[in-house]
Design a protein around this motif. Sequence first.
Motif, short mmCIF file in Angstrom:
data_model
loop_
_atom_site.label_atom_id
_atom_site.label_comp_id
_atom_site.label_asym_id
_atom_site.label_seq_id
_atom_site.Cartn_x
_atom_site.Cartn_y
_atom_site.Cartn_z
N ILE A 1 83.93 -34.94 -25.32
CA ILE A 1 83.23 -34.15 -24.30
C ILE A 1 83.76 -32.72 -24.30
CG2 ILE A 1 82.80 -33.93 -21.80
CD1 ILE A 1 83.15 -37.11 -21.86
N GLY A 2 82.86 -31.76 -24.46
CA GLY A 2 83.25 -30.35 -24.45
C GLY A 2 83.40 -29.86 -23.03
N ILE A 3 84.48 -29.13 -22.79
CA ILE A 3 84.77 -28.58 -21.46
C ILE A 3 85.06 -27.09 -21.61
CG2 ILE A 3 86.46 -28.60 -19.54
CD1 ILE A 3 85.08 -31.20 -19.40
N ASN A 4 84.60 -26.30 -20.67
CA ASN A 4 84.97 -24.89 -20.68
C ASN A 4 86.33 -24.75 -20.00
OD1 ASN A 4 85.08 -22.11 -20.67
ND2 ASN A 4 83.80 -21.91 -18.83
N PHE A 5 87.38 -24.81 -20.81
CA PHE A 5 88.74 -24.76 -20.25
C PHE A 5 88.98 -23.46 -19.47
CE2 PHE A 5 91.42 -27.88 -23.04
CZ PHE A 5 90.50 -28.88 -22.81
N ALA A 6 88.24 -22.42 -19.82
CA ALA A 6 88.44 -21.13 -19.15
C ALA A 6 87.71 -21.07 -17.81
CB ALA A 6 87.95 -19.99 -20.05
N GLY A 7 86.89 -22.07 -17.50
CA GLY A 7 86.08 -21.95 -16.29
C GLY A 7 86.11 -23.14 -15.36
N ILE A 8 86.89 -24.16 -15.69
CA ILE A 8 86.94 -25.33 -14.80
C ILE A 8 88.24 -25.26 -13.99
CG2 ILE A 8 88.04 -26.89 -16.53
CD1 ILE A 8 86.12 -29.12 -15.33
N ALA A 9 88.13 -25.60 -12.70
CA ALA A 9 89.33 -25.60 -11.86
C ALA A 9 90.23 -26.76 -12.29
CB ALA A 9 88.94 -25.74 -10.39
N HIS A 10 91.50 -26.53 -12.28
CA HIS A 10 92.46 -27.53 -12.75
C HIS A 10 92.28 -28.86 -12.03
CE1 HIS A 10 96.00 -28.79 -14.88
NE2 HIS A 10 96.55 -29.21 -13.76
N GLN A 11 92.08 -28.78 -10.72
CA GLN A 11 91.92 -30.00 -9.93
C GLN A 11 90.71 -30.83 -10.38
OE1 GLN A 11 90.86 -29.51 -5.74
NE2 GLN A 11 92.64 -30.75 -5.20
N GLN A 12 89.60 -30.12 -10.68
CA GLN A 12 88.39 -30.82 -11.13
C GLN A 12 88.65 -31.53 -12.46
OE1 GLN A 12 86.44 -29.74 -8.04
NE2 GLN A 12 84.87 -30.00 -9.60
N PHE A 13 89.36 -30.80 -13.35
CA PHE A 13 89.63 -31.35 -14.67
C PHE A 13 90.53 -32.59 -14.56
CE2 PHE A 13 91.97 -31.25 -18.81
CZ PHE A 13 90.90 -31.69 -19.58
N MET A 14 91.53 -32.53 -13.69
CA MET A 14 92.42 -33.68 -13.50
C MET A 14 91.63 -34.89 -13.01
SD MET A 14 95.22 -32.60 -14.66
CE MET A 14 96.48 -33.79 -14.22
N LYS A 15 90.66 -34.65 -12.16
CA LYS A 15 89.83 -35.76 -11.66
C LYS A 15 89.02 -36.39 -12.79
CE LYS A 15 89.08 -34.52 -6.87
NZ LYS A 15 88.24 -33.63 -6.06
N LEU A 16 88.49 -35.56 -13.67
CA LEU A 16 87.72 -36.08 -14.81
C LEU A 16 88.62 -36.94 -15.71
CD1 LEU A 16 85.59 -32.95 -15.86
CD2 LEU A 16 84.71 -35.07 -14.87
N LEU A 17 89.84 -36.44 -15.95
CA LEU A 17 90.79 -37.18 -16.80
C LEU A 17 91.08 -38.56 -16.20
CD1 LEU A 17 93.57 -34.63 -17.83
CD2 LEU A 17 91.84 -35.66 -19.29
#
Length: 359
Positions: A95-111
């Motif tokens: 899954i491609g993610i825009n690492f430069a534009g996603i809030a860290h908290q949101q990304f942790m939730k996805l993980l």
Amino acid sequence: MKRVFSHLTVQPDLILLQNASEPFIDDNFFYVTGLDQGLFEGSTALLYPDGGLDLIVSELEAETAKHTDAHLHTYKKKETSNGLFQPQLASATTIGINFAGIAHQQFMKLLEQFPSKQFIDVSDAFTKSRAIKDATELAHIKRACHIADQVMEKIPELTRESLYEYELAAEIGYLLQKHGADKPAFDIISSFGAHTAEPHYTHGKTRLHRGDLVLCDFGACFKKYNSDITRAFIFGSPSKQQQDMYDTVLEAQEIGIETARAGINACDVHRAVSKYIEKSPFAGRFIHSTGHSLGLAVHDGGIGFTDECTDILQEHMVLTIEPGVYLPGIGGVRIEDDVLIKKQGVEFLTTASKAFRRI
Ligand SMILES: [Mn+2]
């Protein structure tokens, strides 16, 4: 938005963009959906290599989101939104993610929620894709530039002895919207006197007095796309030093404009401009880059007229050309235009007068 995938060497099965709350909203959400209204806090966009698009939005913005051909899914409660795209993710491994534009908290939730997936950074592909503007994007930028031009031409009518900087900023903001902007592109800079030597000073409680330089730097935001223009004026008559500053910056900008064209290295534009200023009486006083890419963001990322940027200019890129010189405690001059890169040179998108106007 298949273009984004074409800039990727490792192809993900899909790209997932997710907004948090303002100000953590990913511009790319608007880039891929083409939506030119709405805030879309907590929304998610899923992009597929075949051009398909799923949108997961709050029911609050469901009506606004209908202005796309995306498959729409709506949620009532934010906590349930990730569950809504579980089926789409089921068959995906990467899954491609825009690492430069996603809030860290949101990304942790996805993980946490999708532990078996591989998340890869696709931010560079967005930067590359966004650097080249399509016809719709260009039309929006041109409109934003035209609005800013119209307001800049009105500055001489707005200034008077003892005017406050913030009053001028308020007038500019009002006029931008009155001329069709959705909002100002960024905090309006309307600085007087010594404050003009601070490139990112916005405005304060300083009053305008005879002999002051006046620096106005603002832009219009139209359908999410921005313009960015700067002009300097003199309240009264210029001193020799002020006139020299203005002439130097104007000539430096002309050099930048003459250098820029498709096929040229971006750093060569900055170097040509910088070299000229370094040979002038204002050596050492050009303290920023010559310009930046412009679009959905005012500083649109990726390409810029800097000493380090080795990207080759391409047709349909939009950048600013904005040399300046700044003398601390005295004042500064910056002249900025937005240009479209073409094969043989540039097309001006901003066209407000560049005479050193006495106001
Ligand atoms: Mn700028």
